[in-house]
Write an enzyme that holds these catalytic residues in place. Structure first.
Site, PDB file in Angstrom:
ATOM      1  N   ASN A  97      11.054  43.050   7.975  1.00  0.00           N
ATOM      2  CA  ASN A  97      11.203  44.348   7.321  1.00  0.00           C
ATOM      3  C   ASN A  97      12.605  44.885   7.576  1.00  0.00           C
ATOM      4  OD1 ASN A  97       8.515  44.649   6.296  1.00  0.00           O
ATOM      5  ND2 ASN A  97       7.819  45.013   8.388  1.00  0.00           N
ATOM      6  N   HIS A 110      13.610  41.495  13.909  1.00  0.00           N
ATOM      7  CA  HIS A 110      12.456  40.706  14.323  1.00  0.00           C
ATOM      8  C   HIS A 110      11.847  40.068  13.092  1.00  0.00           C
ATOM      9  CE1 HIS A 110      11.432  44.951  13.818  1.00  0.00           C
ATOM     10  NE2 HIS A 110      10.257  44.584  13.355  1.00  0.00           N
ATOM     11  N   HIS A 112       8.367  38.520  11.822  1.00  0.00           N
ATOM     12  CA  HIS A 112       6.929  38.416  12.095  1.00  0.00           C
ATOM     13  C   HIS A 112       6.464  37.032  11.661  1.00  0.00           C
ATOM     14  CE1 HIS A 112       6.184  42.934  12.288  1.00  0.00           C
ATOM     15  NE2 HIS A 112       7.318  42.911  11.600  1.00  0.00           N
TER      16      HIS A 112
HETATM   17  P1  5GP Z   1       8.337  46.527  11.935  1.00  0.00           P
HETATM   18  O1  5GP Z   1       7.483  47.515  11.224  1.00  0.00           O
HETATM   19  O2  5GP Z   1       9.552  47.171  12.570  1.00  0.00           O
HETATM   20  O3  5GP Z   1       8.670  45.341  11.091  1.00  0.00           O
HETATM   21  O4  5GP Z   1       7.441  45.923  13.105  1.00  0.00           O
HETATM   22  C1  5GP Z   1       7.451  46.360  14.415  1.00  0.00           C
HETATM   23  C2  5GP Z   1       6.333  45.629  15.119  1.00  0.00           C
HETATM   24  O5  5GP Z   1       6.539  45.755  16.503  1.00  0.00           O
HETATM   25  C3  5GP Z   1       4.943  46.176  14.816  1.00  0.00           C
HETATM   26  O6  5GP Z   1       4.137  45.130  14.293  1.00  0.00           O
HETATM   27  C4  5GP Z   1       4.450  46.681  16.171  1.00  0.00           C
HETATM   28  O7  5GP Z   1       3.068  46.466  16.376  1.00  0.00           O
HETATM   29  C5  5GP Z   1       5.298  45.902  17.146  1.00  0.00           C
HETATM   30  N1  5GP Z   1       5.576  46.601  18.403  1.00  0.00           N
HETATM   31  C6  5GP Z   1       6.024  47.870  18.542  1.00  0.00           C
HETATM   32  N2  5GP Z   1       6.184  48.181  19.836  1.00  0.00           N
HETATM   33  C7  5GP Z   1       5.839  47.061  20.532  1.00  0.00           C
HETATM   34  C8  5GP Z   1       5.808  46.758  21.922  1.00  0.00           C
HETATM   35  O8  5GP Z   1       6.124  47.564  22.787  1.00  0.00           O
HETATM   36  N3  5GP Z   1       5.404  45.500  22.273  1.00  0.00           N
HETATM   37  C9  5GP Z   1       5.044  44.567  21.337  1.00  0.00           C
HETATM   38  N4  5GP Z   1       4.662  43.385  21.779  1.00  0.00           N
HETATM   39  N5  5GP Z   1       5.073  44.825  20.016  1.00  0.00           N
HETATM   40  C10 5GP Z   1       5.458  46.054  19.621  1.00  0.00           C
END
Ligand code: 5GP
Length: 126
Positions: A97, A110, A112
């Site tokens: 994203n 990151h 996924h």
């Molecule tokens: P984004 O929406 O930025 O693509 O995804 C962020 C991801 O990071 C989400 O799926 C969320 O669950 C994960 N996430 C957020 N904070 C933490 C954390 O402290 N530890 C882990 N393992 N995942 C996290």
């Protein structure tokens, strides 16, 4: 709140802190270029995050500024994590994203990795 991917890198973001070992995570893989850990709020049976070790806000930042070695190392690490998880034969999905329309919440690139079950349509339709 989605982040603004054009802002400078924030060294206090949650994934920077995970990389420094300040916050615990379920580590899956690490090499010179990348670190992988389980998502804290999994959206599929397998939901693993792979991040570069360098300071990059998003895929946009990474693709523009990272060295060739960093890009090769990171891309290979994503594939390696998926292989180690046994996802190649059943199949898996990658997602990155970038910014508000995609709902990016953490300002450190990151990717996924989703898998472990059929993943449904590629994108949510209204
Ligand atoms: P984004 O929406 O930025 O693509 O995804 C962020 C991801 O990071 C989400 O799926 C969320 O669950 C994960 N996430 C957020 N904070 C933490 C954390 O402290 N530890 C882990 N393992 N995942 C996290």
């Amino acid at each position: 709140m989605p982040i603004d991917p054009t802002l400078p890198y924030d060294d206090d973001n949650i994934f920077a802190r995970i990389l420094r070992g300040e916050i615990p995570c379920q580590k899956v893989y690490e090499d010179d270029w990348a670190f992988a850990f389980e998502d804290i709020n999994p959206q599929a049976k397998v939901h693993t995050l792979v991040i570069p070790k360098g300071r990059y806000v998003s895929w946009d930042d990474f693709s523009a500024r990272a060295s060739d070695a960093e890009i090769v190392g990171f891309v290979r690490a994503v594939g390696e994590v998926a292989r180690r998880k046994g996802l190649v034969e059943p199949g898996y999905r990658l997602l990155a994203n970038i910014g508000a329309h995609a709902g990016q919440e953490v300002p450190h690139l990151h990717v996924h990795i989703f898998g472990g079950e059929p993943l449904g349509p590629m994108i949510w339709k209204r």
